[in-house]
Motif scaffolding. Structure first.
Motif, PDB file in Angstrom:
ATOM      1  N   UNK A  61       3.347  41.823  -8.508  1.00 27.73           N
ATOM      2  CA  UNK A  61       3.745  42.301  -7.257  1.00 27.73           C
ATOM      3  C   UNK A  61       2.884  41.547  -6.044  1.00 27.73           C
ATOM      4  N   UNK A  62       1.648  41.280  -6.196  1.00 27.95           N
ATOM      5  CA  UNK A  62       0.943  40.664  -5.017  1.00 27.95           C
ATOM      6  C   UNK A  62       1.416  39.430  -4.900  1.00 27.95           C
ATOM      7  N   UNK A  63       1.753  38.535  -5.990  1.00 26.64           N
ATOM      8  CA  UNK A  63       2.346  37.109  -5.803  1.00 26.64           C
ATOM      9  C   UNK A  63       3.706  37.147  -5.123  1.00 26.64           C
ATOM     10  N   UNK A  64       4.659  38.061  -5.423  1.00 25.04           N
ATOM     11  CA  UNK A  64       5.862  38.239  -4.727  1.00 25.04           C
ATOM     12  C   UNK A  64       5.462  38.574  -3.113  1.00 25.04           C
ATOM     13  N   UNK A  65       4.691  39.411  -2.718  1.00 21.83           N
ATOM     14  CA  UNK A  65       4.217  39.922  -1.442  1.00 21.83           C
ATOM     15  C   UNK A  65       3.801  38.712  -0.620  1.00 21.83           C
ATOM     16  N   UNK A  66       2.975  37.962  -1.193  1.00 26.71           N
ATOM     17  CA  UNK A  66       2.260  36.654  -0.586  1.00 26.71           C
ATOM     18  C   UNK A  66       3.361  35.731  -0.342  1.00 26.71           C
ATOM     19  N   UNK A 286      -0.865  35.950   7.641  1.00 28.25           N
ATOM     20  CA  UNK A 286      -0.235  36.091   6.154  1.00 28.25           C
ATOM     21  C   UNK A 286      -0.986  37.317   5.413  1.00 28.25           C
ATOM     22  N   UNK A 287      -2.025  37.622   5.630  1.00 23.10           N
ATOM     23  CA  UNK A 287      -3.050  38.775   5.146  1.00 23.10           C
ATOM     24  C   UNK A 287      -2.183  39.941   5.806  1.00 23.10           C
ATOM     25  N   UNK A 288      -1.796  39.969   7.080  1.00 23.94           N
ATOM     26  CA  UNK A 288      -1.370  41.191   7.354  1.00 23.94           C
ATOM     27  C   UNK A 288       0.010  41.596   6.999  1.00 23.94           C
ATOM     28  N   UNK A 289       0.646  40.598   6.760  1.00 21.28           N
ATOM     29  CA  UNK A 289       1.973  40.729   6.533  1.00 21.28           C
ATOM     30  C   UNK A 289       2.006  41.319   4.860  1.00 21.28           C
ATOM     31  N   UNK A 290       0.967  40.533   4.114  1.00 26.17           N
ATOM     32  CA  UNK A 290       1.024  40.783   2.678  1.00 26.17           C
ATOM     33  C   UNK A 290       0.591  42.370   2.409  1.00 26.17           C
ATOM     34  N   UNK A 295       2.373  48.078   0.958  1.00 23.60           N
ATOM     35  CA  UNK A 295       2.095  49.385   1.288  1.00 23.60           C
ATOM     36  C   UNK A 295       3.654  50.039   1.131  1.00 23.60           C
ATOM     37  N   UNK A 296       4.533  49.144   0.458  1.00 19.87           N
ATOM     38  CA  UNK A 296       5.850  49.942   0.048  1.00 19.87           C
ATOM     39  C   UNK A 296       6.264  49.208  -1.197  1.00 19.87           C
TER      40      UNK A 296
END
Ligand code: TYM
Length: 332
Positions: A61-66, A286-290, A295-296
């Motif tokens: 999930x974190x990979x997709x978010x990044x 990038x960090x902020x958007x990730x 968060x959802x």
């Protein structure tokens, strides 16, 4: 529009600067004028032992978010998780049966990893890893595959397997072209600038996209530089300085020659300070958007499910053609 496909493994809590500059940046650029398919390759991730199923799920999930935070637009590009599309594993089997044992044995990534881990704990999955990668690419008839330098050999195998299948069973697969970016196709480790930046080396040499900016600044300040004091690019004599110049150039958009001029008469300390600033400026959004995306998680999962449905709509007909050409009896 021509197709592109690429993939990235969810094997760390954060992507690193090599992933970003060598690959993901091109993913973002290519979606402008290509029909793009981008895949978080969790099947590949388990070729090495994963510590904990919950961690793998989280990292996927974190990979997709990044990926989205870096600029891949899930409406324009098809972003999906490899295990959601069962055709990858199915085509991989057929391709394994076209791959010579000796041919697979020559893959340097396997040789490196198995010698590091010891043959006893190395899985057969790691051995056939490049064939699964070929399946990822060929299922989508990708014309181009944006990757870093380290993936060249796997893409050569992919081309060989496509050509072999086409020769034996008739034209079926597009033979893909390797798309390695100019400039930062191989970002080097900050502590060992004779090696590519990688999460499998000690963390001090690897700049993670989600690291705290203070940690990143410290890593860059401590980067191994070279003898001499002039800030000039010289890959053989000054690999560390050359690497920092390449990172600066890739992120600031200034050419290396221009940077050499800019740093004329100044030392390595100034170079490092500026690189740290350029990196911090690039990574903050990038960090902020990730974080916003994570968060959802339900919304992210919904996007990935939609991506998987679009991916399957392309992958399933390719696999059906392959099954038919190979001679499998239709199920209905
Ligand atoms: P992975 O997950 O190791 O890395 C993802 C992408 O990042 C690039 N990369 C680098 N580029 C420049 N400098 C570096 N130091 C650096 N380190 C990593 C990689 O070249 C890659 O493009 N086998 C692939 C994943 C994969 C794949 C695919 C790629 C699976 N199926 C199909 C393309 C198409 C891999 O391990 O990437």
């Amino acid at each position: 529009a021509p197709r592109v496909l690429s993939g990235i493994q969810p094997t760390a809590d954060s992507f690193h600067l090599g992933n970003f500059l060598g690959a993901l940046r091109q993913w973002v650029a290519l979606q402008e004028d290509h029909d793009a398919f981008y895949c978080v390759v969790d099947l590949h991730a388990i070729t090495a032992e994963q510590p904990d199923p919950a961690v793998l799920r989280r990292r996927t999930l974190v990979s997709a978010a990044q990926t989205i935070a870096l600029g891949v637009d899930p409406d324009r590009s098809t972003l999906f998780v490899q295990s959601h599309v069962p055709e990858h594993a199915q085509l991989a089997w057929v391709l394994q049966c076209l791959t010579g044992f000796g041919e697979a044995s020559r893959m340097t990534q396997f040789k490196d990893k198995s010698s590091r881990e010891g043959a006893g704990t190395t899985s057969v999955g790691l051995f056939t890893y490049p064939v699964l990668q070929a399946a990822d690419i060929l299922l989508y008839q990708a014309a181009r595959v944006p990757v870093g330098e380290d993936q060249r050999q796997h893409l050569e195998l992919t081309r060989d397997l496509a050509t072999r299948f086409n020769g034996r069973y008739g034209d079926t697969f597009t033979v893909p072209e390797t798309y390695v970016p100019p400039g930062a196709a191989k970002v080097l480790d900050l502590q060992s600038p004779d090696k590519k930046m990688s999460k499998s080396l000690p963390p001090a040499g690897c700049v993670n996209l989600l690291d705290d900016p203070k940690v990143t600044a410290k890593k860059i300040r401590s980067a191994v530089t070279d003898t001499g004091r002039e800030v000039v690019a010289d890959p053989v004599g000054k690999p560390g300085v050359t690497n920092l110049l390449a990172i600066h150039s890739a992120l600031s958009g200034q050419g290396v020659a221009q940077l050499e001029e800019h740093f004329a008469g100044r030392g390595y300390g100034d170079l490092k300070k500026e690189v740290a600033e350029v990196v911090a400026d690039a990574l903050a959004p990038v960090q902020q958007r990730t974080a916003e995306l994570l968060a959802d998680p339900a919304e992210l999962e919904r996007m990935l499910a939609a991506g998987a449905a679009r991916a399957r709509a392309v992958a399933a007909p390719t696999l059906a053609t392959v099954y038919e050409r190979v001679g499998f009896l239709p199920a209905v």
